[in-house]
Design a protein around this motif. Structure first.
Motif, PDB file in Angstrom:
ATOM      1  N   GLN A1579      -1.555  10.419 -40.419  1.00  0.00           N
ATOM      2  CA  GLN A1579      -1.720   8.953 -40.345  1.00  0.00           C
ATOM      3  C   GLN A1579      -0.367   8.247 -40.485  1.00  0.00           C
ATOM      4  OE1 GLN A1579      -4.775   8.686 -43.441  1.00  0.00           O
ATOM      5  NE2 GLN A1579      -6.145   7.804 -41.910  1.00  0.00           N
ATOM      6  N   ASN A1580       0.483   8.773 -41.339  1.00  0.00           N
ATOM      7  CA  ASN A1580       1.819   8.179 -41.464  1.00  0.00           C
ATOM      8  C   ASN A1580       2.561   8.236 -40.134  1.00  0.00           C
ATOM      9  OD1 ASN A1580       1.313   7.769 -44.155  1.00  0.00           O
ATOM     10  ND2 ASN A1580       2.490   9.537 -44.875  1.00  0.00           N
ATOM     11  N   MET A1581       2.458   9.406 -39.464  1.00  0.00           N
ATOM     12  CA  MET A1581       3.111   9.539 -38.162  1.00  0.00           C
ATOM     13  C   MET A1581       2.544   8.544 -37.153  1.00  0.00           C
ATOM     14  SD  MET A1581       3.271  13.689 -37.886  1.00  0.00           S
ATOM     15  CE  MET A1581       3.894  13.653 -36.216  1.00  0.00           C
ATOM     16  N   CYS A1597      -1.742  11.693 -32.687  1.00  0.00           N
ATOM     17  CA  CYS A1597      -1.762  11.982 -34.120  1.00  0.00           C
ATOM     18  C   CYS A1597      -3.160  11.780 -34.691  1.00  0.00           C
ATOM     19  CB  CYS A1597      -0.763  11.087 -34.848  1.00  0.00           C
ATOM     20  SG  CYS A1597       0.961  11.457 -34.467  1.00  0.00           S
ATOM     21  N   LEU A1598      -3.817  10.719 -34.264  1.00  0.00           N
ATOM     22  CA  LEU A1598      -5.161  10.447 -34.774  1.00  0.00           C
ATOM     23  C   LEU A1598      -6.171  11.463 -34.240  1.00  0.00           C
ATOM     24  CD1 LEU A1598      -5.352   6.545 -34.686  1.00  0.00           C
ATOM     25  CD2 LEU A1598      -4.991   8.038 -36.637  1.00  0.00           C
ATOM     26  N   VAL A1599      -5.957  11.941 -33.010  1.00  0.00           N
ATOM     27  CA  VAL A1599      -6.841  12.987 -32.472  1.00  0.00           C
ATOM     28  C   VAL A1599      -6.726  14.252 -33.314  1.00  0.00           C
ATOM     29  CG1 VAL A1599      -7.204  14.525 -30.516  1.00  0.00           C
ATOM     30  CG2 VAL A1599      -6.909  12.058 -30.132  1.00  0.00           C
ATOM     31  N   HIS A1600      -5.501  14.597 -33.684  1.00  0.00           N
ATOM     32  CA  HIS A1600      -5.312  15.754 -34.555  1.00  0.00           C
ATOM     33  C   HIS A1600      -6.001  15.530 -35.903  1.00  0.00           C
ATOM     34  CE1 HIS A1600      -2.315  18.572 -32.669  1.00  0.00           C
ATOM     35  NE2 HIS A1600      -2.332  17.582 -31.779  1.00  0.00           N
ATOM     36  N   ALA A1601      -5.884  14.294 -36.431  1.00  0.00           N
ATOM     37  CA  ALA A1601      -6.536  13.997 -37.701  1.00  0.00           C
ATOM     38  C   ALA A1601      -8.046  14.143 -37.557  1.00  0.00           C
ATOM     39  CB  ALA A1601      -6.168  12.582 -38.160  1.00  0.00           C
ATOM     40  N   ALA A1602      -8.587  13.663 -36.425  1.00  0.00           N
ATOM     41  CA  ALA A1602     -10.023  13.766 -36.206  1.00  0.00           C
ATOM     42  C   ALA A1602     -10.442  15.229 -36.075  1.00  0.00           C
ATOM     43  CB  ALA A1602     -10.410  12.981 -34.955  1.00  0.00           C
ATOM     44  N   ALA A1603      -9.624  16.033 -35.414  1.00  0.00           N
ATOM     45  CA  ALA A1603      -9.940  17.467 -35.269  1.00  0.00           C
ATOM     46  C   ALA A1603      -9.959  18.132 -36.638  1.00  0.00           C
ATOM     47  CB  ALA A1603      -8.924  18.124 -34.363  1.00  0.00           C
ATOM     48  N   LEU A1604      -9.046  17.739 -37.513  1.00  0.00           N
ATOM     49  CA  LEU A1604      -9.008  18.290 -38.870  1.00  0.00           C
ATOM     50  C   LEU A1604     -10.304  17.965 -39.616  1.00  0.00           C
ATOM     51  CD1 LEU A1604      -7.156  19.764 -40.910  1.00  0.00           C
ATOM     52  CD2 LEU A1604      -6.315  17.516 -41.608  1.00  0.00           C
ATOM     53  N   PHE A1656     -13.197  12.390 -44.844  1.00  0.00           N
ATOM     54  CA  PHE A1656     -13.897  13.617 -44.456  1.00  0.00           C
ATOM     55  C   PHE A1656     -15.392  13.355 -44.435  1.00  0.00           C
ATOM     56  CE2 PHE A1656      -9.774  15.086 -45.894  1.00  0.00           C
ATOM     57  CZ  PHE A1656      -9.439  16.019 -44.919  1.00  0.00           C
ATOM     58  N   SER A1657     -15.794  12.523 -43.477  1.00  0.00           N
ATOM     59  CA  SER A1657     -17.200  12.149 -43.315  1.00  0.00           C
ATOM     60  C   SER A1657     -17.428  11.809 -41.852  1.00  0.00           C
ATOM     61  CB  SER A1657     -17.546  10.951 -44.207  1.00  0.00           C
ATOM     62  OG  SER A1657     -16.792   9.827 -43.803  1.00  0.00           O
ATOM     63  N   GLU A1658     -18.694  11.715 -41.487  1.00  0.00           N
ATOM     64  CA  GLU A1658     -19.007  11.384 -40.097  1.00  0.00           C
ATOM     65  C   GLU A1658     -18.460  10.010 -39.722  1.00  0.00           C
ATOM     66  OE1 GLU A1658     -23.094  11.871 -39.151  1.00  0.00           O
ATOM     67  OE2 GLU A1658     -23.232  13.860 -40.086  1.00  0.00           O
ATOM     68  N   SER A1659     -18.604   9.055 -40.633  1.00  0.00           N
ATOM     69  CA  SER A1659     -18.098   7.713 -40.305  1.00  0.00           C
ATOM     70  C   SER A1659     -16.573   7.724 -40.207  1.00  0.00           C
ATOM     71  CB  SER A1659     -18.538   6.717 -41.377  1.00  0.00           C
ATOM     72  OG  SER A1659     -18.042   7.121 -42.643  1.00  0.00           O
ATOM     73  N   GLY A1660     -15.923   8.563 -41.058  1.00  0.00           N
ATOM     74  CA  GLY A1660     -14.469   8.674 -40.963  1.00  0.00           C
ATOM     75  C   GLY A1660     -14.048   9.248 -39.632  1.00  0.00           C
ATOM     76  N   LEU A1661     -14.791  10.273 -39.157  1.00  0.00           N
ATOM     77  CA  LEU A1661     -14.490  10.881 -37.859  1.00  0.00           C
ATOM     78  C   LEU A1661     -14.622   9.856 -36.738  1.00  0.00           C
ATOM     79  CD1 LEU A1661     -13.984  13.374 -36.072  1.00  0.00           C
ATOM     80  CD2 LEU A1661     -16.454  13.783 -36.108  1.00  0.00           C
ATOM     81  N   VAL A1662     -15.716   9.076 -36.757  1.00  0.00           N
ATOM     82  CA  VAL A1662     -15.937   8.054 -35.725  1.00  0.00           C
ATOM     83  C   VAL A1662     -14.817   7.018 -35.765  1.00  0.00           C
ATOM     84  CG1 VAL A1662     -17.444   6.170 -35.009  1.00  0.00           C
ATOM     85  CG2 VAL A1662     -18.427   8.370 -35.652  1.00  0.00           C
ATOM     86  N   GLY A1663     -14.448   6.620 -36.968  1.00  0.00           N
ATOM     87  CA  GLY A1663     -13.393   5.614 -37.088  1.00  0.00           C
ATOM     88  C   GLY A1663     -12.078   6.091 -36.506  1.00  0.00           C
ATOM     89  N   LEU A1664     -11.681   7.343 -36.819  1.00  0.00           N
ATOM     90  CA  LEU A1664     -10.435   7.893 -36.293  1.00  0.00           C
ATOM     91  C   LEU A1664     -10.449   7.960 -34.769  1.00  0.00           C
ATOM     92  CD1 LEU A1664      -9.962  10.745 -38.910  1.00  0.00           C
ATOM     93  CD2 LEU A1664      -8.394   8.828 -38.577  1.00  0.00           C
ATOM     94  N   LEU A1665     -11.582   8.416 -34.226  1.00  0.00           N
ATOM     95  CA  LEU A1665     -11.667   8.557 -32.769  1.00  0.00           C
ATOM     96  C   LEU A1665     -11.672   7.196 -32.069  1.00  0.00           C
ATOM     97  CD1 LEU A1665     -14.197  11.518 -32.525  1.00  0.00           C
ATOM     98  CD2 LEU A1665     -11.790  11.535 -31.840  1.00  0.00           C
TER      99      LEU A1665
END
Length: 1740
Positions: A1579-1581, A1597-1604, A1656-1665
């Protein structure tokens, strides 16, 4: 807006918070719910008020007498009548000459001008009360100021380092030894064992010390536009003075000095072709030349030696000229012959020239000795005043000038009118007020060219032609001969207090020192247009202007003609009166004056001005006598210098009226016969022997006579009215002669009624000039029955209708100014200062002049049984409301007839004390246009009533035996009720707002005079009648609000509301509120009573009547949803805030016990504010965005917000409870930020001043749902009252001078607190908050020179104190809730909310004072509820760690010390509760990584020092030495130190973005086994990329975060709609497979604090994507957007979030449209085959 991240609106909300939101609309007030639209709420009708006087009598024993006494002890009369000596500019007032018996009219005039002002004051007015000093500095204390305004800034900024080179020399390795640093001081008692109760007690004690007693003294004043309760004090009646110009003549010299010369100065307006000032005569001759005239000047008065004059110009323009005329002593020869030597000779030349000059000087001396009293024209010179006035601003400035002078003002601009109304009434109408002194320049002039006078062109008409030519071109100098000479003068603005000055009547003006030789003279102005200012001084001047004489056909020789002008009181030569003002260097007054002579001219023009002081008593013998002489210039043996060639005269009076105007008089050749003066020369009867006339009695002498008099009206209607009035007062012989009419005693009544009716037909200017006297006479006639010819004459109705007509004329005149309430300024001034009837007089000893001691009109009360005039003695003592009124009202309607029948007052006495009854009755029985006008301008009659009643109560001291209930008759009360009803019915006309305000002020005044219960009932009927009348709810509430705001500004408002009857002493218990019924713990009657105190119940509204009405309006306004309601809501909140401010700044309310009682009065406001929670403006978004916790806006704004990568993704997301409203809930209109801010400060004021025990009991009895609402409210308050540190804008600095003066007075001189508030009220409406927190010292944008750094410092101090005090009140409330939750064991629902508010406050800019207390509260919370916090509030705990760690890096020692102590305690208790603190370690590590990655200016040295301090705590903690805790702390600190080392490396590449990103990538790669930290660095990146506008890289960067996150979710859950780890992301980027390294071998989910963050939740994943998709779209990779949403859509479908699906598909449509518009168009333009394929950008 938040729910755009959520599958469903309440998907991520906690249960308690969801309930709070869903019940936002359902929690209604105890008094009922508001209906939608414009229908009336069920609780809107006013309740029946208490019988106030009766209740007081019954409750006298139960009252809190001490408190009642504090606030004025219910004074029976709080109005005080003051006789104020009238201001006089001169040492002695202008008076008629002594020893003369004055006629009635002159005596009345003089009495009006001299008598004291009668002013009704309030005994305890809020704005004039003497107050204790209120100084913000002393209130806070020096220590407070030392620390309170070091503010923590949370945004990116440069923090100064401890040593300049630290950042360069700091070690970069991870094995940096923390122990080599010196730790900060530690808190002494941190590790001691103290009970939770003792901890809280110590915290509370610390918080309570050094606090501001007055919260609203720090708060900016509300917009003045709403301040209708300010009734401007009218300007005092005073003499009109225009723009004053001081002209100083310094020297007058010609090339030769052979004879005395005399200057005469006047102002001329060439556009209006009018002379606009009287003459000023000046002698600038040296003593040697002045001695030539010694034989003709036996005495020289000092007043005639003036060489400087003060001219007055009301209407400046570029057409005004100062004309200086030069005269010389008469000598033989034409003007040209006499001027010849001046043109050819020079004194500096020698030889023959010198001899010629000596010869001429000798001749001149000879002429002076023989002809010294005669003058001849010589030269003149014009000076344009264009250069002295800034003509370009005249058009803009003159309207204001006119407004100040009583003429039309700029009334269209309400704010400007407000400012004008707030000016001190004492201001003088001088140049400094009327005309900006900056527009006038002081200039010294030296003039060297004079124009020679032309003997045949001396008239004013010729002069105007010359001036017009002079203005157009300089050709005048070629056509007229010029004389060389030197005139030096200075023109400047006249100072306000010019010493040693004389008025036009030669009266000395204050100050008048004795040590001056030459005085200044004020020169009377003749304005070009009317000036509507009533006379206030005695002035009686006559100006005579001889213009032309035609002796061409006179038989005998008469060539050197002069006219001797005399003012005669008889026909004998000795009857010449010394009333003519002398010229320069002579006596002040002379008996005769001669006109200047034109040599050898039989038909001369004259330009003389003869100024005469008219005697006060004029008779038919007074006349002007003109004697015409031929003057022999050449001496002849035995011949006289003067030869009489004719006579003429002009009687001063014609039919007892002063004669003015233009006349063409015949001239008699012989001596005038006896009794000539009683006839006019044109109508002299035949004489024996007959009079010989020039040209057979034709008019040959033109003359103009003008009067400037405050005695002679010069208007036929006024003359007739005054004459007939005075015929009733004194013995007169009938018939009396009035102009051409003879009036007998039989016709007197009819003629007087006719003159009363015709008064309004008089010209406006004389009517205004004599307005005070006219109204006095009419009111005396209205109250006084007369006996004429044995019959009772009643003038009451006629006088009343005439007053109404005059009031209407003055209001309708466009030339007269009004105040902001629409009141005519002249009438307002009359009522305030002048109005009285003769029975109201000062106490003994306050008498006036002997000639004024007797009054002729008397009232017939017991106090005035004195001898009166012979006519009045015959009057029967009856009512003025004679039944014959009904006879004259032929068209009276049934309503009026019924009223009249009930008003016949048989046998009732009429005295001055019954004027109010007479006036009220006339208002009630009026019909037609009179009735319409009366109620249109009801304010005037209302104020007359109040002033008169106040005077009577003052005069007749009956307080003890005349209580309020019995002061007034039932008839009068019925009349008042009718008047109020009629006026209320008028409140839908175009004048509705002004009528409404007038009625409010009337009832406001009646509360000080009448039975208060009766007035309350009038208010109730008004409210209900208005509700039934007006259809628009917003208009209705607005009207009622303005009405109530005025009433609530009463100085005894608190007593009128029985404020001391709140709480235990309440006479009746309010009904239990909904909240108390829902609360299981509120079972007793006392508990119900406490809960009921927060409800707007009917009992409350009855007992606290005015406050109840005000709260009802506020409640209705907040519930309403009609058009224009936002302005009404703002007005309602402003009204209450204004009230609270007045309490805070009122010294009577300064005691704590009084404040507690007052706050109890306002408790229902708390319930209203909590009800309006869903409507409040959300201040939290900006605060949260700064910390990455904001919410995205509407779809149209999302494109812009895509750049802000802050963590709004996953807080959205992850159940961000900072959102106070769910988008699915319907609600009333959201309040504006200003309105919300004002409402919240009211809430904080109540919470600060209320009894804290009461608040705690109330909180303890509330269910958790409502406590959560309070916490939501506190959360908004924190963001609302954050200390803003924006740079100072130019606009914010452009303050008015009022703001500057207010700051200086309030903060530097420490003036009274209420005075401070009133000064704040004078700030122009529309100005931004004067104490706005947008001001910060040290800004680089300070550009306005008018705002000094000291002023900015003061602004910052006040704003900072407000932020600190507001947040401390919020902290107090949280402590109360914590205690209540602990007692009620409902911590599950509340502690999370409390922690949320605390964390939010730590994220805002705060003072060190507040942070100290906040950290103390946090430590108490950790100590008391540690287990719950660490287990249940994981996300809050993570936020807390981040905020505390942020403050650990502060540059301020105090803050670092507190933050370190709190962080150490957090670790210690987390270890104690779970025996390891892996989760806290992870949260702290992530927080630091986040801070380091986002803040390029982050200073690691301060943080390292904090780490060293925490290590010192661990080493010194004896109790924990036996546990692994110290080692784990050391391990954690080592990890943190390593992260800081990364910061140093990043700084090295700060200027190389590519290397910096590569380093950050490697740092993130290093955390492959720590998902939380890797996510943080990704996220910093992303944020760094976004700042550089590298949107595609940021998205990757956010896609990688979402994949994580997907990898983590796939290990926990097996849902088909979720992506199968990072494999599902291959279509977006093949590199994303590196996130698959997270596996079961590396970590165990949900263990040891791993992957426990909100992301690390479904809503977090949706938000990142979703945010990645936005960034791809911004970067132009539209095809990739589709790939991202392919992962998002199945999740949304699984949760059936159709709103989000709609939004998602609309974004997809936009992406596909962009592909079509951009990609295919580009393909066509390049004529390539195949499709453009958008390549995938890989993260490298």
């Amino acid at each position: 807006p938040l729910s755009c991240w959520l599958p469903c609106p309440c998907f991520l909300l906690s249960d308690a918070f969801s309930i709070t939101l869903m019940n936002a609309i359902d929690w209604t007030r105890g008094t009922g719910c508001a209906s939608q639209g414009s229908s009336r709420p069920s609780f809107y009708d006013a309740v029946d008020p208490l019988d106030f006087e009766g209740f007081l009598m019954m409750q006298l024993n139960n009252l809190d007498s001490e408190l009642a006494h504090e606030l004025g002890d219910f004074p029976e009369d709080d109005l005080d009548v003051v006789f104020t000596p009238k201001e006089c500019r001169t040492l002695q007032p202008s008076m008629p000459e002594d020893g003369v018996e004055l006629d009635s009219h002159v005596r009345d005039c003089v009495q009006t001008y001299l008598r004291d002002w009668l002013i009704v004051n309030r005994k305890q007015p809020l704005k004039d009360r003497q107050e204790k000093p209120h100084d913000v500095h002393t209130a806070v204390g020096c220590k407070r100021f030392c620390c309170a305004f070091i503010f923590q800034q949370t945004g990116p900024r440069h923090v100064p380092t401890l040593h300049e080179d630290t950042s360069r020399t700091a070690p970069a390795s991870c094995d940096f030894d923390l122990r080599s640093l010196q730790p900060d001081p530690r808190l002494e008692n941190l590790l001691r064992h103290v009970s939770a109760e003792e901890f809280e007690r110590q915290n509370e004690e610390a918080r309570r010390t050094n606090r501001h007693a007055e919260l609203l003294a720090l708060y900016p004043s509300v917009d003045e536009e709403d301040a209708v309760e300010i009734r401007p004090v009218p300007d005092r009646p005073k003499e009109h003075l225009g723009n004053r110009i001081l002209v100083k003549l310094q020297s007058l010299k010609f090339d030769i000095e052979i004879e005395p010369l005399f200057a005469c100065i006047a102002l001329y307006d060439i556009k209006e072709r009018k002379k606009i000032s009287e003459n000023f005569h000046c002698d600038l001759n040296p003593d040697s030349l002045r001695g030539f005239l010694r034989s003709h000047t036996p005495s020289i008065d000092p007043s005639t030696q003036a060489r400087s004059a003060v001219f007055s110009v009301t209407y400046p323009s570029s057409d005004i000229y100062l004309v200086i005329k030069i005269e010389k002593v008469l000598q033989q020869g034409e003007i040209g012959d006499c001027a010849e030597p001046y043109m050819v000779l020079k004194e500096s030349e020698a030889g023959k020239t010198k001899e010629k000059i000596e010869k001429l000087k000798a001749q001149a001396e000879s002429f002076c000795q023989r002809l010294g009293k005669y003058r001849m024209p010589f030269a003149w010179i014009p000076i344009s005043l264009t250069n002295f006035f800034n003509v370009s601003t005249l058009e803009r400035e003159i309207p204001e000038t006119e407004g100040l002078n009583g003429r039309k003002g700029s009334t269209s601009d309400k704010k400007a009118t407000l400012l004008q109304a707030r000016r001190l009434s004492e201001r003088s109408l001088s140049s400094e007020d009327n005309y900006p002194s900056s527009n006038f320049k002081t200039i010294s002039l030296t003039l060297s060219t004079f124009f020679k006078q032309e003997g045949d062109r001396l008239s004013d008409e010729d002069l105007f032609k010359f001036l017009a030519d002079f203005k157009r071109s300089s050709s005048l100098q070629r056509r007229i001969k010029t004389l060389p000479g030197t005139l030096k003068l200075e023109i400047s603005p006249a100072p306000e207090n010019l010493g040693y000055c004389l008025t036009p009547e030669l009266l000395p003006v204050k100050p008048f020192p004795e040590n001056r030789s030459r005085p200044h003279k004020e020169i009377l102005e003749f304005p070009i247009r009317e000036v509507y200012v009533p006379h206030t001084i005695y002035r009686n001047l006559l100006y005579v202007y001889p213009q032309r004489l035609n002796f061409a056909n006179r038989p005998a020789s008469a060539r050197n003609i002069t006219i001797k002008i005399q003012f005669m009181c008889g026909e004998d030569p000795s009857c010449a009166m010394p009333v003519i003002f002398g010229k320069s260097s002579g006596p002040e007054f002379v008996q005769e004056i001669y006109t200047a002579i034109t040599y050898h001219n039989k038909s001369p023009d004259f330009y003389e001005e003869v100024k005469i002081k008219l005697p006060a008593k004029l008779t038919e013998k007074h006349h002007l006598l003109f004697t015409f002489y031929h003057i022999s210039c050449q001496p002849k043996q035995g011949a006289s210098v003067e030869t009489v060639v004719g006579y003429s005269w002009l009687p001063i009076l014609l039919n007892d009226r002063l004669q003015t105007g233009h006349y063409c008089l015949p001239v008699a050749l012989d001596k005038l016969p006896f009794h000539y003066s009683i006839h006019s020369p044109e109508k002299v009867p035949s004489q024996t022997p007959p009079i010989k006339w020039v040209e057979g009695h034709k008019g040959v002498f033109n003359i103009e006579v003008q009067a400037v008099s405050s005695v002679h009206t010069q208007d036929n209607h006024l003359e007739k009215f005054f004459t007939l009035c005075h015929s009733l007062e004194s013995q007169v012989t009938f018939p009396i002669r009035l102009m051409d009419q003879k009036i007998t005693e039989a016709t007197l009544e009819h003629e007087l009624k006719l003159s009363i009716i015709c008064l309004n037909s008089s010209r406006l200017e004389p009517l205004v000039l004599f307005l005070h006297l006219v109204l006095d006479k009419l009111f005396q006639l209205a109250v006084q029955p007369m006996v004429i010819a044995g019959q009772t004459a009643n003038f009451s109705q006629f006088a009343f209708e005439s007053v109404v007509a005059i009031v209407n004329s003055l209001h309708n005149s466009k030339d007269l100014s009004k105040d902001q309430h629409g009141r005519n300024c002249l009438l307002a001034s009359y009522v305030y200062y002048v109005f009285r009837l003769s029975n109201i007089s000062p106490w003994a000893g306050a008498g006036g002049s002997a000639i004024l001691s007797e009054s002729r009109y008397y009232t017939f009360g017991r106090t005035s049984a004195v001898a009166v005039g012979s006519k009045l003695l015959q009057s029967r003592v009856i009512s003025c409301s004679n039944p014959d009124i009904t006879v004259t009202q032929a068209a009276t309607d049934e309503e009026v007839k019924s009223i009249m029948s009930s008003k016949v007052r048989e046998g009732s006495q009429i005295s001055g004390e019954h004027f109010h009854e007479e006036l009220a009755l006339q208002m009630v029985v009026s019909t037609g246009m009179v009735r319409e006008t009366v109620f249109k301008y009801a304010w005037f009659f209302f104020e007359l009533l109040v002033r008169y009643i106040s005077g009577v109560l003052y005069q007749v001291d009956e307080k003890q035996d005349n209580p309020r209930r019995s002061r007034f008759s039932d008839r009068f009360k019925d009349d008042i009720t009718t008047i109020v009803s009629v006026v209320t019915s008028e409140i839908e006309s175009e004048q509705a707002e002004k009528i409404n305000i007038s009625l409010a002020f009337f009832l406001y005044d009646l509360l000080s005079l009448m039975d208060r219960g009766f007035v309350f009932n009038l208010i109730k009927h008004y409210c209900n009648q208005l509700s039934n009348k007006l259809n628009s709810l917003s208009t209705l509430i607005s009207m009622r609000l303005e009405f109530l705001r005025i009433l609530c500004s009463h100085e005894h408002y608190l007593n009128l509301n029985l404020f001391f009857m709140t709480s235990a002493s309440a006479p009746a218990s309010p009904s239990p509120s909904l909240s108390s019924q829902n609360s299981s713990s509120c079972s007793s009657f006392q508990d119900q009573k406490i809960a009921g105190m927060f409800d707007l119940s009917s009992e409350y509204r009855q007992q606290h009547f005015l406050t109840g009405l005000l709260f009802t309006e506020l409640s209705a306004a907040l519930d309403a949803d009609s058009e224009g309601i936002s302005k009404v809501q703002k007005k309602a909140v402003s009204a209450i805030l204004s009230l609270l401010s007045s309490h805070d700044l009122d010294p009577r309310c300064s005691k704590k016990e009084v404040k507690i009682k007052i706050a109890a009065l306002y408790l229902p406001l708390v319930g209203i504010i909590l009800d309006s929670l869903p409507q409040l403006h959300d201040f939290t978004s900006k605060t949260l965005i700064r910390f990455g916790k904001g919410r995205t806006g509407n779809p149209e704004e999302e494109q812009e917000s895509a750049g802000a990568i802050n963590q709004n993704v996953a807080l959205a997301i992850a159940g961000n409870q900072f959102s106070l409203r769910s988008s699915g809930i319907s609600q009333s209109a959201t309040l504006g930020p200003d309105t919300t801010r004002n409402l919240l400060i009211c809430f904080l004021w109540i919470m600060k001043n209320a009894d804290q025990n009461l608040i705690q009991k109330w909180i303890a009895d509330l269910p958790s749902m409502q406590l959560n609402r309070i916490l939501d409210l506190l959360f908004i308050c924190v963001s609302c009252f954050e200390y803003k540190v924006n740079k100072v804008s130019t606009q914010a600095l452009q303050k008015s001078r009022d703001v500057k003066a207010r700051l200086e007075e309030a903060l530097l001189r420490g003036e009274g607190a209420r005075g401070e508030m009133m000064k704040r009220c004078r700030i122009p409406a529309g100005t931004s908050y004067s104490l706005s927190p947008c001001l910060l010292t040290g800004s680089q944008e300070v550009v306005d020179a008018n705002v000094t750094k000291a002023e900015l410092d003061q602004e910052a101090l006040i704003s900072g104190n407000l932020a600190t005090e507001a947040n401390l009140i919020i902290l107090d409330m949280q402590e109360n809730i914590i205690q209540a939750s602990f007692a009620a064991e409902c911590r599950d629902n509340l502690l999370g909310g409390v922690l949320k508010v605390l964390v939010n406050s730590l994220g805002c800019d705060q003072s060190t004072t507040y942070l100290t207390h906040c950290f103390a509260t946090l430590r108490a919370l950790i100590a008391k509820f540690g287990d719950f916090l660490f287990e249940e509030e994981v996300e809050q705990c993570a936020d807390l760690c981040q905020r505390v760690l942020h403050h650990c890096s502060s540059s301020i020692d105090v803050t670092r010390t507190q933050a370190c102590a709190t962080l150490y305690l957090l670790m210690r208790y987390s270890f104690s509760s779970t025996s390891n603190f892996a989760r806290v370690k992870m949260q702290v590590t992530m927080s630091l990584a986040s801070l380091v990655g986002k803040s390029p200016e982050f200073n690691e040295e301060f943080l390292r020092r904090s780490l060293r301090t925490i290590l010192a705590y661990a080493e010194e903690d004896v109790d924990m030495q036996a546990t692994p805790f110290p080692l784990q702390v050391e391990e954690l600190l080592c990890n943190l130190n390593s992260i800081l080392s990364d910061t140093v490396k990043m700084r090295e590449f700060q200027e190389d973005p590519e290397m910096l990103m590569d380093l950050m990538y490697r740092i993130a790669k290093g955390y492959q086994t720590s998902p939380d930290l890797r996510l943080t660095w990704l996220q910093n990146m992303a944020e760094k990329h976004t700042k550089r506008k590298c949107y595609t890289e940021a998205a990757m960067c956010l896609v990688h975060a979402a994949a994580l996150v997907a990898e983590y979710l796939s290990m926990l859950e097996d849902h088909s709609y979720l992506p199968v780890g990072s494999v599902s992301f291959q279509n977006i980027s093949s590199n994303v497979l590196e996130e698959s390294a997270v596996s079961d071998d590396v970590l165990s989910p949900d263990e040891d604090g791993i992957c426990s963050g909100r992301y690390f939740s479904e809503s977090g994943l949706v938000g990142l994507l979703e945010q990645a998709a936005e960034l791809f779209s911004t970067g132009g990779l539209y095809e990739t957007v589709n790939e991202v949403y392919k992962i998002v859509i199945p999740i949304l479908e699984a949760h059936r979030d159709f709103r989000k699906l709609t939004l998602t598909h609309s974004k997809l449509q936009k992406a596909f449209d962009s592909i079509i518009n951009k990609v295919l168009v580009r393909q066509g333009s390049t004529s390539k085959t195949g499709y453009w394929v958008v390549g995938k950008v890989l993260l490298s």
